[in-house]
Design a protein around this motif. Structure first.
Motif, PDB file in Angstrom:
ATOM      1  N   LYS A  96      -7.167  -0.505  18.452  1.00  0.00           N
ATOM      2  CA  LYS A  96      -7.656   0.497  17.505  1.00  0.00           C
ATOM      3  C   LYS A  96      -7.603   1.890  18.115  1.00  0.00           C
ATOM      4  CE  LYS A  96     -10.553  -2.846  15.262  1.00  0.00           C
ATOM      5  NZ  LYS A  96     -11.849  -3.219  14.782  1.00  0.00           N
ATOM      6  N   ASN A  97      -7.652   2.866  17.231  1.00  0.00           N
ATOM      7  CA  ASN A  97      -7.643   4.273  17.645  1.00  0.00           C
ATOM      8  C   ASN A  97      -6.524   4.543  18.651  1.00  0.00           C
ATOM      9  OD1 ASN A  97      -9.899   4.891  16.003  1.00  0.00           O
ATOM     10  ND2 ASN A  97     -11.213   3.949  17.537  1.00  0.00           N
ATOM     11  N   VAL A  98      -5.324   4.170  18.279  1.00  0.00           N
ATOM     12  CA  VAL A  98      -4.154   4.281  19.150  1.00  0.00           C
ATOM     13  C   VAL A  98      -3.633   5.714  19.092  1.00  0.00           C
ATOM     14  CG1 VAL A  98      -1.860   3.391  19.659  1.00  0.00           C
ATOM     15  CG2 VAL A  98      -3.608   1.863  18.680  1.00  0.00           C
ATOM     16  N   LEU A  99      -3.615   6.379  20.228  1.00  0.00           N
ATOM     17  CA  LEU A  99      -3.109   7.739  20.351  1.00  0.00           C
ATOM     18  C   LEU A  99      -1.928   7.722  21.310  1.00  0.00           C
ATOM     19  CD1 LEU A  99      -3.457  10.760  19.700  1.00  0.00           C
ATOM     20  CD2 LEU A  99      -4.950  10.910  21.697  1.00  0.00           C
TER      21      LEU A  99
ATOM     22  N   LEU B  40      17.063  12.285  29.956  1.00  0.00           N
ATOM     23  CA  LEU B  40      15.762  12.771  30.440  1.00  0.00           C
ATOM     24  C   LEU B  40      14.822  11.594  30.685  1.00  0.00           C
ATOM     25  CD1 LEU B  40      15.188  15.619  27.809  1.00  0.00           C
ATOM     26  CD2 LEU B  40      16.035  15.886  30.146  1.00  0.00           C
ATOM     27  N   ASN B  41      13.726  11.863  31.379  1.00  0.00           N
ATOM     28  CA  ASN B  41      12.623  10.909  31.413  1.00  0.00           C
ATOM     29  C   ASN B  41      11.949  11.010  30.049  1.00  0.00           C
ATOM     30  OD1 ASN B  41      12.554  10.084  34.306  1.00  0.00           O
ATOM     31  ND2 ASN B  41      12.250  12.277  34.583  1.00  0.00           N
ATOM     32  N   ASN B  42      11.824   9.906  29.351  1.00  0.00           N
ATOM     33  CA  ASN B  42      11.156   9.893  28.049  1.00  0.00           C
ATOM     34  C   ASN B  42       9.832   9.167  28.228  1.00  0.00           C
ATOM     35  OD1 ASN B  42      13.054  10.995  25.863  1.00  0.00           O
ATOM     36  ND2 ASN B  42      14.367   9.779  27.201  1.00  0.00           N
ATOM     37  N   GLN B  43       8.747   9.932  28.138  1.00  0.00           N
ATOM     38  CA  GLN B  43       7.405   9.432  28.452  1.00  0.00           C
ATOM     39  C   GLN B  43       6.574   9.232  27.190  1.00  0.00           C
ATOM     40  OE1 GLN B  43       4.852  11.058  31.750  1.00  0.00           O
ATOM     41  NE2 GLN B  43       3.853  12.012  30.004  1.00  0.00           N
ATOM     42  N   TYR B  44       5.879   8.102  27.165  1.00  0.00           N
ATOM     43  CA  TYR B  44       4.940   7.787  26.083  1.00  0.00           C
ATOM     44  C   TYR B  44       3.616   7.443  26.742  1.00  0.00           C
ATOM     45  CZ  TYR B  44       9.060   7.780  23.250  1.00  0.00           C
ATOM     46  OH  TYR B  44      10.216   8.181  22.623  1.00  0.00           O
ATOM     47  N   TRP B  45       2.620   8.283  26.526  1.00  0.00           N
ATOM     48  CA  TRP B  45       1.304   8.067  27.097  1.00  0.00           C
ATOM     49  C   TRP B  45       0.426   7.507  25.988  1.00  0.00           C
ATOM     50  CZ3 TRP B  45      -0.990  11.922  31.067  1.00  0.00           C
ATOM     51  CH2 TRP B  45      -2.100  11.357  31.674  1.00  0.00           C
ATOM     52  N   VAL B  46      -0.020   6.266  26.162  1.00  0.00           N
ATOM     53  CA  VAL B  46      -0.714   5.526  25.111  1.00  0.00           C
ATOM     54  C   VAL B  46      -2.170   5.297  25.510  1.00  0.00           C
ATOM     55  CG1 VAL B  46      -0.749   3.365  23.784  1.00  0.00           C
ATOM     56  CG2 VAL B  46       1.444   4.363  24.514  1.00  0.00           C
ATOM     57  N   SER B  47      -3.083   5.633  24.602  1.00  0.00           N
ATOM     58  CA  SER B  47      -4.510   5.344  24.765  1.00  0.00           C
ATOM     59  C   SER B  47      -4.962   4.572  23.536  1.00  0.00           C
ATOM     60  CB  SER B  47      -5.332   6.631  24.881  1.00  0.00           C
ATOM     61  OG  SER B  47      -4.949   7.370  26.010  1.00  0.00           O
ATOM     62  N   TYR B  48      -5.803   3.567  23.744  1.00  0.00           N
ATOM     63  CA  TYR B  48      -6.298   2.770  22.625  1.00  0.00           C
ATOM     64  C   TYR B  48      -7.555   2.026  23.063  1.00  0.00           C
ATOM     65  CZ  TYR B  48      -4.107  -1.137  25.106  1.00  0.00           C
ATOM     66  OH  TYR B  48      -3.757  -2.054  26.062  1.00  0.00           O
ATOM     67  N   SER B  49      -8.241   1.465  22.079  1.00  0.00           N
ATOM     68  CA  SER B  49      -9.392   0.628  22.411  1.00  0.00           C
ATOM     69  C   SER B  49      -9.149  -0.779  21.894  1.00  0.00           C
ATOM     70  CB  SER B  49     -10.683   1.205  21.820  1.00  0.00           C
ATOM     71  OG  SER B  49     -10.591   1.299  20.422  1.00  0.00           O
ATOM     72  N   ALA B  50      -9.670  -1.734  22.637  1.00  0.00           N
ATOM     73  CA  ALA B  50      -9.640  -3.149  22.262  1.00  0.00           C
ATOM     74  C   ALA B  50     -11.011  -3.695  22.626  1.00  0.00           C
ATOM     75  CB  ALA B  50      -8.537  -3.899  22.999  1.00  0.00           C
ATOM     76  N   GLY B  51     -11.710  -4.201  21.653  1.00  0.00           N
ATOM     77  CA  GLY B  51     -13.087  -4.600  21.897  1.00  0.00           C
ATOM     78  C   GLY B  51     -13.906  -3.363  22.203  1.00  0.00           C
TER      79      GLY B  51
ATOM     80  N   GLU C 176      -4.582   4.030  13.316  1.00  0.00           N
ATOM     81  CA  GLU C 176      -5.964   3.545  13.277  1.00  0.00           C
ATOM     82  C   GLU C 176      -6.076   2.144  13.865  1.00  0.00           C
ATOM     83  OE1 GLU C 176      -9.451   2.739  10.016  1.00  0.00           O
ATOM     84  OE2 GLU C 176      -7.959   4.278   9.594  1.00  0.00           O
ATOM     85  N   THR C 177      -5.183   1.232  13.454  1.00  0.00           N
ATOM     86  CA  THR C 177      -5.218  -0.146  13.947  1.00  0.00           C
ATOM     87  C   THR C 177      -3.809  -0.711  13.999  1.00  0.00           C
ATOM     88  OG1 THR C 177      -7.377  -0.506  12.923  1.00  0.00           O
ATOM     89  CG2 THR C 177      -6.151  -2.463  13.526  1.00  0.00           C
ATOM     90  N   ILE C 178      -3.528  -1.467  15.044  1.00  0.00           N
ATOM     91  CA  ILE C 178      -2.300  -2.264  15.117  1.00  0.00           C
ATOM     92  C   ILE C 178      -2.776  -3.702  15.332  1.00  0.00           C
ATOM     93  CG2 ILE C 178      -0.129  -2.700  16.304  1.00  0.00           C
ATOM     94  CD1 ILE C 178      -0.133   0.277  17.111  1.00  0.00           C
ATOM     95  N   PRO C 179      -2.509  -4.590  14.367  1.00  0.00           N
ATOM     96  CA  PRO C 179      -3.053  -5.944  14.434  1.00  0.00           C
ATOM     97  C   PRO C 179      -2.429  -6.791  15.539  1.00  0.00           C
ATOM     98  CG  PRO C 179      -1.536  -5.752  12.593  1.00  0.00           C
ATOM     99  CD  PRO C 179      -1.678  -4.378  13.192  1.00  0.00           C
ATOM    100  N   VAL C 180      -3.009  -7.964  15.764  1.00  0.00           N
ATOM    101  CA  VAL C 180      -2.457  -8.941  16.702  1.00  0.00           C
ATOM    102  C   VAL C 180      -1.012  -9.213  16.297  1.00  0.00           C
ATOM    103  CG1 VAL C 180      -2.633 -11.321  17.520  1.00  0.00           C
ATOM    104  CG2 VAL C 180      -4.712  -9.993  17.074  1.00  0.00           C
ATOM    105  N   ASN C 181      -0.112  -9.217  17.278  1.00  0.00           N
ATOM    106  CA  ASN C 181       1.323  -9.407  17.033  1.00  0.00           C
ATOM    107  C   ASN C 181       1.849  -8.450  15.970  1.00  0.00           C
ATOM    108  OD1 ASN C 181       1.782 -11.450  18.960  1.00  0.00           O
ATOM    109  ND2 ASN C 181       0.845 -12.925  17.577  1.00  0.00           N
ATOM    110  N   GLY C 182       1.337  -7.230  15.984  1.00  0.00           N
ATOM    111  CA  GLY C 182       1.780  -6.195  15.057  1.00  0.00           C
ATOM    112  C   GLY C 182       2.530  -5.101  15.790  1.00  0.00           C
ATOM    113  N   PHE C 183       3.053  -4.170  15.027  1.00  0.00           N
ATOM    114  CA  PHE C 183       3.810  -3.053  15.601  1.00  0.00           C
ATOM    115  C   PHE C 183       3.714  -1.863  14.671  1.00  0.00           C
ATOM    116  CE2 PHE C 183       6.671  -5.483  12.963  1.00  0.00           C
ATOM    117  CZ  PHE C 183       7.331  -4.514  12.228  1.00  0.00           C
TER     118      PHE C 183
END
Length: 133
Positions: free
Chosen positions: A41-44, A88-99, A68-75
């Protein structure tokens, strides 16, 4: 409690790049894939490219994505990326909550790593692409 104790490196989340067509030159789609046993949840996501091409330093704009939410086995489709930035270096910085826990992880596709010869079948999507775990 220190901030470093609140943020954990996430496992079970993948960033994958999949070609839009089977042609040699095309756009690629960037996906975030959740292989965890729980929704995230809250995936940034912050994405940017940086590096050198022809001895010239280049940095792309930083783009931000929220899901807002990516379900189990979702995308979720994050963005379309053009082949012009594969050097180039292609960077993806991912923050999210689980539980009750917040996770933070940086995924970096190194220059020239996004190539058809590096493609494998991407979990959940069942399509050929290049991934970073």
């Amino acid at each position: 409690m220190k901030v470093s104790e609140l943020i954990n490196t996430g496992e079970g989340v993948i960033i994958a790049m999949i070609p839009e067509t089977d042609e040699e030159s095309c756009e690629w789609n960037v996906y975030i894939v959740n292989t965890k046993n729980e929704a995230i949840k809250n995936v940034l996501i912050n994405s940017e490219g940086y590096g050198e091409i022809n001895d010239q330093k280049i940095k792309t704009s930083t783009l931000r994505w929220y899901f807002e939410t990516i379900p189990v086995n979702g995308f979720a489709l994050v963005e379309i990326i053009m082949e012009e930035v594969f050097g180039l270096n292609n960077q993806y910085w991912v923050s999210y909550s689980a539980g009750e826990t917040m996770y933070d992880k940086r995924f970096i596709f190194l220059p020239e790593s996004i190539q058809r010869k590096n493609m494998i079948t991407i979990p959940v999507l069942n399509k050929k692409g290049v991934l970073i775990k």
